[in-house]
Design a protein around this motif. Structure first.
Motif, mmCIF file in Angstrom:
data_model
loop_
_atom_site.group_PDB
_atom_site.id
_atom_site.type_symbol
_atom_site.label_atom_id
_atom_site.label_comp_id
_atom_site.label_asym_id
_atom_site.label_seq_id
_atom_site.Cartn_x
_atom_site.Cartn_y
_atom_site.Cartn_z
ATOM 1 N N GLY A 62 0.799 -1.211 0.000
ATOM 2 C CA GLY A 62 0.000 0.000 0.000
ATOM 3 C C GLY A 62 0.833 1.262 0.000
ATOM 4 N N LEU A 63 2.155 1.123 0.040
ATOM 5 C CA LEU A 63 2.999 2.320 0.097
ATOM 6 C C LEU A 63 3.188 2.937 -1.286
ATOM 7 N N VAL A 64 3.618 2.103 -2.230
ATOM 8 C CA VAL A 64 3.946 2.631 -3.561
ATOM 9 C C VAL A 64 2.677 2.711 -4.402
ATOM 10 N N VAL A 65 2.392 3.895 -4.902
ATOM 11 C CA VAL A 65 1.225 4.067 -5.777
ATOM 12 C C VAL A 65 1.687 4.821 -7.022
ATOM 13 N N PRO A 66 0.968 4.701 -8.118
ATOM 14 C CA PRO A 66 1.357 5.442 -9.319
ATOM 15 C C PRO A 66 1.478 6.928 -9.000
ATOM 16 N N GLY A 67 2.613 7.501 -9.344
ATOM 17 C CA GLY A 67 2.823 8.922 -9.094
ATOM 18 C C GLY A 67 3.650 9.210 -7.858
ATOM 19 N N GLY A 68 3.914 8.209 -7.027
ATOM 20 C CA GLY A 68 4.723 8.465 -5.837
ATOM 21 C C GLY A 68 4.430 7.481 -4.739
ATOM 22 N N VAL A 69 4.332 7.973 -3.514
ATOM 23 C CA VAL A 69 3.976 7.106 -2.394
ATOM 24 C C VAL A 69 2.720 7.643 -1.730
ATOM 25 N N ARG A 70 1.994 6.734 -1.096
ATOM 26 C CA ARG A 70 0.712 7.132 -0.540
ATOM 27 C C ARG A 70 0.861 7.818 0.813
ATOM 28 N N TYR A 71 1.907 7.443 1.568
ATOM 29 C CA TYR A 71 2.002 7.954 2.940
ATOM 30 C C TYR A 71 3.135 8.951 3.083
ATOM 31 N N GLU A 72 2.903 9.918 3.906
ATOM 32 C CA GLU A 72 3.858 10.984 4.145
ATOM 33 C C GLU A 72 4.748 10.568 5.318
ATOM 34 N N LEU A 73 5.989 10.986 5.271
ATOM 35 C CA LEU A 73 6.884 10.756 6.412
ATOM 36 C C LEU A 73 7.316 12.123 6.912
ATOM 37 N N ASP A 74 6.876 12.474 8.114
ATOM 38 C CA ASP A 74 7.227 13.822 8.603
ATOM 39 C C ASP A 74 8.658 13.834 9.142
ATOM 40 N N LYS A 75 9.093 15.037 9.550
ATOM 41 C CA LYS A 75 10.483 15.203 9.960
ATOM 42 C C LYS A 75 10.802 14.343 11.179
ATOM 43 N N ALA A 76 9.873 14.348 12.129
ATOM 44 C CA ALA A 76 10.089 13.542 13.340
ATOM 45 C C ALA A 76 10.172 12.065 12.979
ATOM 46 N N GLY A 77 9.324 11.663 12.034
ATOM 47 C CA GLY A 77 9.319 10.272 11.615
ATOM 48 C C GLY A 77 10.647 9.882 10.975
ATOM 49 N N ALA A 78 11.184 10.788 10.137
ATOM 50 C CA ALA A 78 12.456 10.506 9.473
ATOM 51 C C ALA A 78 13.573 10.383 10.493
ATOM 52 N N GLU A 79 13.539 11.265 11.502
ATOM 53 C CA GLU A 79 14.589 11.200 12.536
ATOM 54 C C GLU A 79 14.477 9.912 13.337
ATOM 55 N N GLU A 80 13.232 9.541 13.641
ATOM 56 C CA GLU A 80 13.007 8.309 14.400
ATOM 57 C C GLU A 80 13.523 7.106 13.613
ATOM 58 N N LEU A 81 13.205 7.091 12.314
ATOM 59 C CA LEU A 81 13.659 5.982 11.468
ATOM 60 C C LEU A 81 15.178 5.927 11.419
ATOM 61 N N LEU A 82 15.784 7.110 11.259
ATOM 62 C CA LEU A 82 17.241 7.172 11.162
ATOM 63 C C LEU A 82 17.878 6.571 12.412
ATOM 64 N N LYS A 83 17.307 6.927 13.567
ATOM 65 C CA LYS A 83 17.840 6.397 14.827
ATOM 66 C C LYS A 83 17.707 4.880 14.869
ATOM 67 N N LYS A 84 16.536 4.401 14.430
ATOM 68 C CA LYS A 84 16.303 2.950 14.462
ATOM 69 C C LYS A 84 17.266 2.226 13.523
ATOM 70 N N VAL A 85 17.501 2.843 12.356
ATOM 71 C CA VAL A 85 18.424 2.218 11.406
ATOM 72 C C VAL A 85 19.813 2.138 12.020
ATOM 73 N N GLN A 86 20.221 3.215 12.706
ATOM 74 C CA GLN A 86 21.567 3.224 13.301
ATOM 75 C C GLN A 86 21.699 2.150 14.383
ATOM 76 N N VAL A 87 20.661 2.037 15.206
ATOM 77 C CA VAL A 87 20.698 0.997 16.254
ATOM 78 C C VAL A 87 20.735 -0.389 15.609
ATOM 79 N N GLY A 88 19.851 -0.579 14.614
ATOM 80 C CA GLY A 88 19.777 -1.875 13.939
ATOM 81 C C GLY A 88 21.092 -2.240 13.279
ATOM 82 N N GLU A 89 21.737 -1.238 12.689
ATOM 83 C CA GLU A 89 22.991 -1.498 11.986
ATOM 84 C C GLU A 89 24.059 -1.982 12.962
ATOM 85 N N LYS A 90 24.116 -1.346 14.129
ATOM 86 C CA LYS A 90 25.127 -1.710 15.116
ATOM 87 C C LYS A 90 24.895 -3.155 15.588
#
Lengths: 309, 503
Positions: free
Chosen positions: B294-322
């Motif tokens: 449900g994320l990828v739709v013609p023309g782009g993506v259906r869901y927005e990722l706000d700034k806080a969300g991007a930061e949260e994801l980045l943190k999770k990726v860093q923890v996961g990577e370690k």
């Protein structure tokens, strides 16, 4: 004398009741290393209880051999156990040369497991049987060599004699030889009890199984007996290894019994640690490992015959 | 003068502009391209007789239905796709003997249309049982001899995995030959897509191979966007890339953990299982679904990722990577594990090239096959290993994990504002009689979607070629002269999709 027989009986009882703890402990240790909580240490008791309440299902291609096998396996293992000394007290059944009987009681159990596996006509079970035989031939040799070294060392020809005379005196005089025997014996334990790195008791992949492949068709009480017999076998072999490497504790035999049982449980923890830190070997490597174990014991024999005073 | 029409990835051409040539020329051009010009077969299929070209004069004299054989080759040197077609009646001389990469394509063609590739060395259905026989009954490759024994595994397996039947011809523990019999997951996906796009199309494509939902949707949306000339905004492209790389990361982690599990090395097995879940949850943070549905739709993506969300994801990726680095170094520093992986299930570079391996398996056999770099001049360097064994396949995954993690972090850090979905509206009908191709390098390898529209602007044919379709035969080759007990780790090291293959 009365007292020592009582101690021996209690030791036997503890073994018969406590044996299913060993796989539980090993799995707990493995779970700890994997960062999981793992099943309860009493899991095998639950499994045996559950299996005993289930009916056995028999394939139409199997015969009476298949039905007999699980009973024989359990019976021979218990018989073999009756020959062992517990807490320094000799078995009332012990006699000179009983170690050969011990070896071949175990062998009879295996023989019937293999026959039953072939009886099912399944290609997996046939493969498991073939692997079991291949490794068992070598493991038997390794065990005989270990016994040989111990006989040379203690000048005794019974299980009680070779296992119960082990004390610091032998370790200080012939430590190298004893260490070789103990190491070889540990490999035999891993092989006989189907542990990593020889076999993987937790796998669901039939193509890689050895012992598990042979019992794929067993169910209900039969399977419970086989699991129980396997845990008894582990108790026997761990106990023998413990008697080999642990110095005798002087004092009350009751005290010795508690120490011995604790040592067996610690031995299970050690097996769990070994399983956690290494991967399973390739099949082509397994005969080399078991042959090396036999080699270690043979080397011990050579050392003893050359240098023993 | 090459008879091929060249297209870029996501390019389209009108069916009337589709180059068509005689069978002899088709054969020689295809064989030259595949055997000498390092082209890969991306798709090879037949189109029924109601296409405009069929009115032209063919060589057929009998009153039989003519089909159009369409071939799409990926040319990594020219960084483009090559398209060619030819007309066939009921049979044509097989290409497999001279170019083994056509092997499964010709078998598929035969079972779907009945067109006979004459001289095909092992012509039997790949998905369906023989129609003249009971279900599940078919000919198997067999060997004779007293010491030879046959081991049949599946289609129902121990463990929660998909169904597939494997037949080994063994002598003792050694495998002479493995034959893989699939088709148990066939759902008729390509037929269901005819007449689309409609409301079901997205769902069907996302579950064609459920572990590759994002990549499949990128393909599908790429085709719709190319046909309708919709431009995806930069932010939408970035979010799609994040989702695609998260999919790759989660699956690669799962595979490495499964490899550890198969050699009974528990720590990495359990840790990877948990860390994979963490990365799936990151995809869920993007769109609410762990598999990116449900994320990828013609023309782009259906869901927005706000700034806080991007930061949260980045943190999770860093923890996961370690955590991942620790779990993986446990395994890759353990000699007993390496001993199991090394020289197990070797597919030589030459074999891999001939049978047309793609994706992780291809790159582990020394082929630089990666359509991220093969279809555009972006300087992408694929992770290539030379060994062709289980270890190489594991190492390729490890290197791709590192690259993907770096990429996700970079994308999250540089995520700019703006629209994440184009405001353009999809027209109700697509352009008429047009062929469009799109390839995406999914975690397993390249997925190819070919869409052909009819006179009403609906899908006349959608051809899906999953990477597993190219690679299943590679697994059969990897098992030759191996120990049968090593089959599970060989299988896990390929980790191919049953449903992606069976469609």
């Amino acid at each position: 004398m009365e007292n020592s027989l009582l101690v021996w009986l209690v030791g036997l009882l503890v073994a018969l009741v406590g044996a299913p703890l060993l796989p539980g402990i090993i799995n707990k240790v493995k779970a700890f290393f994997a960062g999981r909580r793992g099943p309860s240490v009493f899991q095998l008791y639950y499994d045996i209880f559950r299996l005993c309440h289930k009916a056995s299902v028999y394939s139409k291609t199997t015969t009476w051999v298949f039905r007999l096998a699980s009973v024989v396996v359990c019976a021979t293992t218990i018989c073999a156990m009756l020959l062992l000394p517990f807490a320094g007290c000799a078995s009332p059944l012990f006699f000179t040369g009983d170690l050969i009987l011990f070896l071949y009681l175990m062998g009879t159990g295996r023989f019937f497991t293999v026959l039953a596996a072939l009886d099912t006509g399944s290609s997996f079970e046939g493969m498991g049987a073939s692997r079991e035989c291949q490794f068992a031939v070598l493991a038997e040799g390794a065990l005989l060599a270990a016994f040989g070294a111990l006989i040379l060392l203690t000048k005794h020809l019974s299980l009680y004699g070779i296992l119960n005379q082990m004390d610091m005196r032998f370790w200080s005089l012939d430590g190298t030889a004893l260490l070789l025997v103990a190491a070889g014996f540990f490999v035999v334990i891993l092989t006989e009890c189907c542990r990593v790195p020889i076999d993987d008791p937790d796998t669901h992949l039939e193509l890689t199984m050895i012992h598990e492949a042979m019992i794929l068709d067993n169910s209900g009480v039969d399977l419970a007996l086989i699991h129980y017999a396997a845990s008894l076998k582990m108790w026997c072999l761990l106990l023998m290894e413990i008697l080999l490497v642990c110095p005798r504790i002087p004092g009350s035999p009751w005290f010795a019994l508690v120490g011995e049982v604790l040592c067996v449980l610690v031995g299970a923890v050690f097996v769990g640690v070994v399983e956690s830190v290494i991967a399973r070997f390739r099949f082509v490597k397994v005969p080399q490992i078991i042959s090396a174990a036999m080699g270690a014991s043979l080397l011990a024999i050579v050392l003893l015959s050359l240098f023993q005073k | 003068m090459s008879p091929f029409l060249t297209l870029k990835n996501g390019g389209s051409c009108s069916m009337s502009a589709l180059p068509q040539c005689g069978m002899d020329e088709f054969r020689s051009a295809s064989l030259q391209a595949v055997n000498q010009e390092q082209c890969r077969v991306s798709a090879f299929f037949a189109l029924g007789n109601n296409c405009p070209q069929n009115t032209q004069k063919g060589e057929c004299t009998k009153e039989v239905e003519k089909s159009l054989l369409v071939e799409i080759l990926l040319d990594p040197q020219q960084k483009c796709l090559r398209v060619l077609s030819t007309e066939v009646c009921e049979k044509y001389p097989s290409l497999t003997a001279e170019a083994p990469a056509f092997h499964w394509f010709e078998r598929e063609l035969f079972e779907e249309t009945g067109i006979l590739p004459e001289g095909h060395p092992w012509l039997k259905p790949i998905r369906f049982a023989d129609k003249n026989r009971e279900p599940g009954v078919t000919d198997y490759f067999t060997m004779e001899g007293e010491a030879v024994h046959e081991v049949a595994v599946g289609p129902v397996h121990a463990g929660v995995i998909e169904p597939g039947h494997f037949r080994f011809q063994c002598m003792g523990e050694d495998v002479f030959s493995l034959e893989i019999e699939l088709g148990y997951q066939h759902r008729g996906i390509e037929k269901m897509l005819v007449g689309g796009p409609d409301v079901r199309t997205t769902h069907i494509l996302e579950t064609a191979a459920g572990d590759t939902s994002v990549a499949a949707m990128l393909n599908y949306c790429g085709i719709l966007e190319a046909l309708c000339q919709i431009e995806v905004p930069a932010r939408g492209v970035a979010l799609r890339r994040i989702a695609l790389e998260l999919e790759r990361i989660a699956n690669h982690i799962g595979d490495l953990g499964a490899l550890a599990g198969d050699v009974a090395f528990l720590p990495t097995s359990s840790f990877c299982g948990r860390i994979r879940g963490d990365f799936l949850n990151m995809t869920a943070r993007l769109c609410g679904n762990r598999f990116g549905r449900g994320l990828v739709v013609p023309g782009g993506v259906r869901y927005e990722l706000d700034k806080a969300g991007a930061e949260e994801l980045l943190k999770k990726v860093q923890v996961g990577e370690k955590e991942l680095q620790e779990a993986l170094s446990l395994m890759f520093d353990e000699p007993t594990v390496l001993d199991r992986f090394e020289n197990t299930g070797v597919v030589s570079t030459e074999t891999a090239r001939q049978i047309g391996l793609v994706g992780v398996a291809g790159r582990a056999s020394g082929l630089a096959v990666d359509c991220r770099g093969d279809l555009s001049e972006n300087g992408f360097v694929p992770a290539v290993e030379q060994g062709g064994d289980v270890l190489s396949r594991a190492l390729v995954r490890r290197r791709e994990l590192e690259a993907s993690l770096a990429e996700v972090k970079g994308l999250l850090e540089s995520l700019r504002g703006g629209e994440s979905r184009s405001t353009a509206v999809l027209p109700t009908a697509l352009p008429n009689d047009t062929l469009c191709v799109h390839l995406t390098e999914a975690w397993r390898g390249e997925i190819c979607h070919v869409a052909i529209t009819d006179g009403q602007g609906r899908f006349r044919r959608v051809k899906i070629v999953d990477p597993s379709f190219h690679n299943w035969f590679g697994l059969a080759m990897a098992l030759r002269n191996q120990q049968i007990s090593d089959f599970p780790i060989c299988n896990k090291s390929f980790n191919l999709s049953y449903c992606g293959h069976d469609l």
